[in-house]
Design an enzyme around this catalytic site. Structure first.
Site, PDB file in Angstrom:
ATOM      1  N   TYR A 170       0.749  -1.126   0.047  1.00 57.65           N
ATOM      2  CA  TYR A 170      -0.050  -0.128   0.005  1.00 57.65           C
ATOM      3  C   TYR A 170       0.665   1.232  -0.116  1.00 57.65           C
ATOM      4  O   TYR A 170       0.269   2.368  -0.406  1.00 57.65           O
ATOM      5  CB  TYR A 170      -0.885  -0.158   1.269  1.00 57.65           C
ATOM      6  CG  TYR A 170      -1.971  -1.099   1.241  1.00 57.65           C
ATOM      7  CD1 TYR A 170      -2.126  -1.716   0.008  1.00 57.65           C
ATOM      8  CD2 TYR A 170      -2.847  -1.265   2.513  1.00 57.65           C
ATOM      9  CE1 TYR A 170      -3.294  -2.849   0.003  1.00 57.65           C
ATOM     10  CE2 TYR A 170      -3.911  -2.339   2.322  1.00 57.65           C
ATOM     11  CZ  TYR A 170      -3.885  -2.840   1.206  1.00 57.65           C
ATOM     12  OH  TYR A 170      -5.005  -3.789   1.309  1.00 57.65           O
ATOM     13  N   LYS A 174       3.633 -15.070   2.170  1.00 59.59           N
ATOM     14  CA  LYS A 174       3.733 -16.125   0.852  1.00 59.59           C
ATOM     15  C   LYS A 174       5.114 -16.068   0.365  1.00 59.59           C
ATOM     16  O   LYS A 174       5.774 -15.695  -0.559  1.00 59.59           O
ATOM     17  CB  LYS A 174       2.878 -15.409  -0.112  1.00 59.59           C
ATOM     18  CG  LYS A 174       1.400 -15.582  -0.131  1.00 59.59           C
ATOM     19  CD  LYS A 174       0.924 -16.919  -0.383  1.00 59.59           C
ATOM     20  CE  LYS A 174       1.019 -17.271  -1.964  1.00 59.59           C
ATOM     21  NZ  LYS A 174       0.422 -18.663  -2.075  1.00 59.59           N
ATOM     22  N   ASP A 217      -2.953 -17.908   1.925  1.00 59.94           N
ATOM     23  CA  ASP A 217      -3.762 -18.512   1.175  1.00 59.94           C
ATOM     24  C   ASP A 217      -4.477 -19.698   2.137  1.00 59.94           C
ATOM     25  O   ASP A 217      -5.516 -19.936   2.137  1.00 59.94           O
ATOM     26  CB  ASP A 217      -3.681 -18.874  -0.187  1.00 59.94           C
ATOM     27  CG  ASP A 217      -2.391 -19.878  -0.419  1.00 59.94           C
ATOM     28  OD1 ASP A 217      -1.551 -19.729   0.589  1.00 59.94           O
ATOM     29  OD2 ASP A 217      -2.255 -20.295  -1.254  1.00 59.94           O
ATOM     30  N   ASP A 223      -4.991  -6.923   5.775  1.00 55.48           N
ATOM     31  CA  ASP A 223      -6.365  -6.349   5.452  1.00 55.48           C
ATOM     32  C   ASP A 223      -7.492  -7.375   5.313  1.00 55.48           C
ATOM     33  O   ASP A 223      -8.454  -7.417   5.690  1.00 55.48           O
ATOM     34  CB  ASP A 223      -6.052  -5.383   4.248  1.00 55.48           C
ATOM     35  CG  ASP A 223      -7.119  -4.606   3.851  1.00 55.48           C
ATOM     36  OD1 ASP A 223      -8.460  -4.778   4.750  1.00 55.48           O
ATOM     37  OD2 ASP A 223      -7.122  -3.657   2.905  1.00 55.48           O
ATOM     38  N   ASP A 253     -10.691  -8.800   7.956  1.00 57.26           N
ATOM     39  CA  ASP A 253     -12.071  -8.970   7.619  1.00 57.26           C
ATOM     40  C   ASP A 253     -12.650 -10.259   7.605  1.00 57.26           C
ATOM     41  O   ASP A 253     -13.752 -10.414   8.078  1.00 57.26           O
ATOM     42  CB  ASP A 253     -12.117  -8.145   6.241  1.00 57.26           C
ATOM     43  CG  ASP A 253     -12.101  -6.741   6.141  1.00 57.26           C
ATOM     44  OD1 ASP A 253     -11.915  -6.115   7.465  1.00 57.26           O
ATOM     45  OD2 ASP A 253     -12.277  -5.892   5.166  1.00 57.26           O
TER      46      ASP A 253
END
Length: 367
Positions: free
Chosen positions: A142, A193, A226, A250, A254
């Site tokens: 970001y 990852k 994942d 992020d 959620d």
């Protein structure tokens, strides 16, 4: 006990309504627990735009710097959807995080027994769930450079974002996670990852090295992002503290919040580095938005705001007993069957914002 300096920023929409219920709790703490607050309140978001023409003033940022903690409501107002990005109400919270160096977002996902049937997952999967996700908030993709949209020689356009992390950025957020784990169930799962991203490989190496040097008493595991998403739905109870970067944090936070079935119930904290004088910049806010569609109707759920205040007591003021009391009072009220509209179930008692806040204070009185 010394007076605590608290900056309150109610913001837009339902922010002022739910923040009023926190005022009941601070008054109770002053009256019954001899804890006093020096409270300053100011405008941010659309409210600040209407009054001053900017989403947050420099004076407010300076107040936040000198406060012991900041309690934030919510920002967002469709009346300002026509303005440029740098003037939108949401800039207020982004600028506060940036200016105060708030790099570690703490988002708990806790299931209250009375709301176990509110989740879309089976009750036996999420009963007793209590996870803490620690998300790095000022680095990663970001904020990395280069970024932007460019036009290629053949006329096509290309969007660019860069995932960047340094050793020190990873270490400081990992320390927050390890320190939290020591006060919980002493387990951290680091998520990245590393199989396809060099930044993920560095993340894993740095967390592993820090663990070996300073936190070998804490159980550490590693998981690909994942797989973590899958495991949060399959068996969320395996996790205690999850630490991860900005992008994955992020998404995963959620996802975890909806395991509880009640987005309007969940608080959060964002912490900075400990300063030389021992103070630590910190901002606390519910994860729900400003909900302009129900603003002013007195039906908003104040629990996430009240629980954000409980996190403030715990992490900024080390008032563990009082934080526990507030959380227990919330659980007790829910057990009586009182519900605001967002968590209503058939056969229970629907109440408004003020009645829910009053009921929580009554439960505190019983303690």
């Amino acid at each position: 006990m010394s007076t605590k300096k608290l900056l309150i920023l109610p913001g837009d929409g339902i922010g002022p309504e739910v923040m009023r219920e926190v005022a009941r709790v601070t008054a109770w703490l002053s009256r019954k627990r001899d804890i006093t607050f020096e409270i300053d309140e100011d405008l941010v978001g659309g409210a600040s735009l209407a009054e001053y023409g900017v989403p947050i003033r420099d004076e407010v940022i300076e107040k936040a710097r000198t406060a012991d903690a900041v309690l934030f409501g919510s920002v967002g107002d469709p009346a300002w959807s026509h303005v440029g990005f740098d003037k939108r109400p949401e800039v207020a919270i982004l600028k506060l995080r940036q200016e105060l160096g708030l790099f570690a977002n703490l988002r708990p996902a806790k299931v209250f027994d009375a709301l176990v049937d509110a989740s879309t997952l089976k009750a036996d999967v999420i009963k007793g769930l209590d996870i803490m996700i620690v998300r790095e908030t000022v680095g990663g993709i970001y904020f990395g450079e280069p970024r932007g949209i460019e036009t290629l020689p053949n006329g096509e356009k290309r969007g660019i974002n860069t995932e960047v992390y340094t050793t020190s950025e990873i270490e400081r957020v990992a320390r927050v996670a390890f320190d939290l784990a020591r006060k919980r169930n002493n387990s951290v799962c680091s998520v990245e990852k590393c199989n396809v991203m060099e930044s993920g490989l560095l993340w894993k190496e740095v967390v592993t090295d820090l663990h070996a040097r300073e936190y070998s008493d804490v159980k550490l595991s590693h998981m690909l992002a994942d797989n973590c998403a899958m495991q949060l739905v399959r068996n969320p109870a395996q996790f205690d503290v999850i630490v991860t970067g900005n992008l994955f944090g992020d998404l995963l936070s959620d996802l975890a919040s909806m395991l509880t079935g009640s987005l309007g119930m969940l608080p959060s904290a964002t912490l900075g580095a400990v300063q030389e004088d021992g103070r630590r910049p910190a901002l606390y806010e519910p994860i729900h938005g400003s909900a302009p569609d129900i603003a002013g109707q007195g039906i908003a759920n104040p629990i996430a705001q009240i629980l954000s205040f409980a996190m403030l007591l715990r992490y900024s003021f080390d008032l563990q007993t009082e934080a526990d009391m507030i959380e227990a009072a919330v659980a007790a009220v829910l057990a009586t069957g009182l519900r605001t509209a967002d968590i209503m179930s058939p056969g229970l008692a629907r109440v408004g914002t003020d009645v829910m806040g009053e009921a929580i204070v009554r439960e505190l009185d019983k303690m």
